[in-house]
Scaffold this motif. Structure first.
Motif, PDB file in Angstrom:
ATOM      1  N   ASP A 362      99.183  96.464  34.538  1.00 34.67           N
ATOM      2  CA  ASP A 362      98.981  95.024  34.335  1.00 34.67           C
ATOM      3  C   ASP A 362      99.567  94.591  32.989  1.00 34.67           C
ATOM      4  O   ASP A 362     100.246  93.550  32.893  1.00 34.67           O
ATOM      5  CB  ASP A 362      97.489  94.683  34.374  1.00 34.67           C
ATOM      6  CG  ASP A 362      96.918  94.683  35.783  1.00 34.67           C
ATOM      7  OD1 ASP A 362      97.701  94.676  36.740  1.00 34.67           O
ATOM      8  OD2 ASP A 362      95.679  94.703  35.914  1.00 34.67           O
ATOM      9  N   PHE A 379      96.608  86.973  40.931  1.00 36.71           N
ATOM     10  CA  PHE A 379      95.347  87.686  41.154  1.00 36.71           C
ATOM     11  C   PHE A 379      94.288  86.774  41.777  1.00 36.71           C
ATOM     12  O   PHE A 379      93.476  87.216  42.589  1.00 36.71           O
ATOM     13  CB  PHE A 379      94.826  88.279  39.848  1.00 36.71           C
ATOM     14  CG  PHE A 379      95.530  89.543  39.441  1.00 36.71           C
ATOM     15  CD1 PHE A 379      96.211  90.313  40.369  1.00 36.71           C
ATOM     16  CD2 PHE A 379      95.529  89.962  38.119  1.00 36.71           C
ATOM     17  CE1 PHE A 379      96.857  91.483  40.005  1.00 36.71           C
ATOM     18  CE2 PHE A 379      96.178  91.136  37.743  1.00 36.71           C
ATOM     19  CZ  PHE A 379      96.844  91.891  38.690  1.00 36.71           C
ATOM     20  N   MET A 406      88.583  92.381  39.796  1.00 34.67           N
ATOM     21  CA  MET A 406      89.434  91.214  39.598  1.00 34.67           C
ATOM     22  C   MET A 406      88.987  90.395  38.392  1.00 34.67           C
ATOM     23  O   MET A 406      89.803  89.804  37.684  1.00 34.67           O
ATOM     24  CB  MET A 406      89.426  90.345  40.864  1.00 34.67           C
ATOM     25  CG  MET A 406      90.401  90.810  41.921  1.00 34.67           C
ATOM     26  SD  MET A 406      92.118  90.823  41.327  1.00 34.67           S
ATOM     27  CE  MET A 406      92.983  91.163  42.858  1.00 34.67           C
TER      28      MET A 406
END
Length: 424
Positions: A362, A379, A406
């Motif tokens: 990420d 996302f 998340m």
């Protein structure tokens, strides 16, 4: 022994089921931590009330079913031995042929078939739940086709491995586990090379990415990162699911950059580029090879511990269960049982390593694209389309999640964006 096993299994499994029901439907807090309220990681900022409700419901039911099915294989392997099914399978194989090269694959087929039939209700329940909540769009016939393909691929691979393994057990009583481990290394490399071009196309249709402008941008990202890819592949997944995905897999000339068509249809171009940068990050940081190294190391210890545990178990209980030596094919359920238990114990460590790798990917992607808005948006869209639980219960996170939640991922991206603005 049979009666005790059946009684205690029913009692313990019922208690386990009640605990899971209480944990997921009563005890788990579904609120958003105060630190995340109002941020981009707060699902209330990007999900409607209905989407949020469906996400929470779907996650609870899926988690409940997944955890409920977890010990089922262990119970099956124990039951197969205690009720003499393993011995019966061996005797049937002996009647069919006197050749080990036929008896062993036949035993594997019988055991796999029995296990598949007994676990099928849970697989179907999870599939049905996915359909009802709009995640899966796959017809039952298509789903069964994939299940059968998976069954036969799994069988062919397992029949080969177990035939070789039990030959080594018979030939090298003390060193079979070490020789088996050495042989597994080239096999794992071979499967990694084979997966993208032989196995994956059995499940889905792959084609070159139709959007050539997007392909050029993705290949530019790949070229800048040193990824030796000449094209990007698109896979038709919309006929099976509403979820989104992308990945880079394979090694050498078989390396592939792949995008699901659902990802292309639902994300903006800059969001797709962020997702691809994340996957490219895995390649650049050698996560594919680190994963392979991890499998090799865990296989070494798994076989070593299984060797010692199996030797002790056969000595203590083997005759009662229908076999008196490790190399007897009737001991296969015990081998599976020990290996799956060891794998379960090692799983939290493997998942923690995976979550760390995903966080690194990420960070790599956001540094490469420098587009915080696209990163967060991708996302958020992944969460909505997959009805993902942004903040799952601790038991799920540490025993199921190979990615950060998340909520953690979006918060990290949002924080990164603010930190960049401060430095500028």
């Amino acid at each position: 022994m049979k009666k005790k096993f059946l009684t205690w299994t029913l009692i313990l499994y019922a208690v386990y089921g009640i605990f899971l029901a209480l944990y997921f439907f009563q005890w788990s807090d579904i609120g958003v931590p105060a630190a995340y309220e109002g941020t981009a990681a707060d699902p209330k900022t990007f999900m409607s009330e209905r989407e949020l409700m469906l996400s929470q419901e779907y996650s609870r039911y899926q988690n409940f079913l997944s955890f409920l099915a977890e010990p089922l294989e262990w119970i099956i392997y124990l039951g197969v031995m205690i009720f003499g099914v393993s011995k019966a399978f061996k005797e049937f194989g002996s009647k069919v042929s006197r050749y080990t090269i036929i008896r062993v694959p036949l035993f594997v087929l019988l055991l796999l078939t029995l296990t598949t039939i007994l676990t099928f209700p849970f697989d179907y329940a999870r599939r049905r739940l996915s359909v009802e909540y709009g995640i899966s769009t796959q017809s039952f016939s298509s789903w069964m086709r994939d299940e059968l393909i998976g069954f036969w691929i799994g069988y062919l691979i397992m029949a080969l491995l177990i035939t070789v393994l039990y030959f080594l057990m018979k030939k090298f009583e003390r060193r079979w586990w070490l020789i088996a481990w050495f042989l597994m290394i080239p096999f794992l490399f071979f499967m990694m090379y084979l997966q993208p071009v032989v196995i994956d196309p059995l499940y889905n249709d792959f084609s070159e990415l139709q959007n050539k402008q997007l392909e050029e941008k993705i290949l530019t990202l790949a070229d800048d990162a040193g990824v030796p890819a000449e094209r990007v592949y698109e896979v038709n997944m919309s006929e099976k699911t509403n979820s989104m995905n992308a990945y880079v897999n394979g090694i050498g000339s078989n390396l592939r950059i792949v995008l699901w068509d659902t990802t292309l249809n639902r994300l903006k171009e800059n969001e797709v580029l962020f997702i691809m940068a994340h996957e490219i990050g895995h390649y650049v940081m050698n996560h594919l090879y680190w994963n392979l190294a991890g499998v090799i190391v865990s296989t070494f210890f798994g076989l070593l511990f299984t060797y010692h545990l199996m030797k002790t178990a056969v000595r203590k209980w083997g005759r009662k269960l229908g076999f008196d030596r490790v190399s007897d094919i009737a001991s296969l359920p015990m081998f599976y049982l020990l290996l799956t238990l060891l794998s379960f114990l090692a799983n939290p460590i493997e998942l923690a390593i995976s979550r760390n790798a995903e966080t690194d990917a990420d960070r790599y992607a956001i540094e490469m694209t420098e587009d915080t808005e696209a990163a967060i948006g991708s996302f958020q869209e992944l969460t909505v389309n997959g009805l993902s639980d942004v903040d799952p219960p601790a038991l799920v996170k540490y025993l199921r999640y190979g990615h950060p939640t998340m909520m953690e991922r979006i918060h990290m991206l949002e924080t990164y964006g603010k930190d960049v603005e401060k430095t500028e």
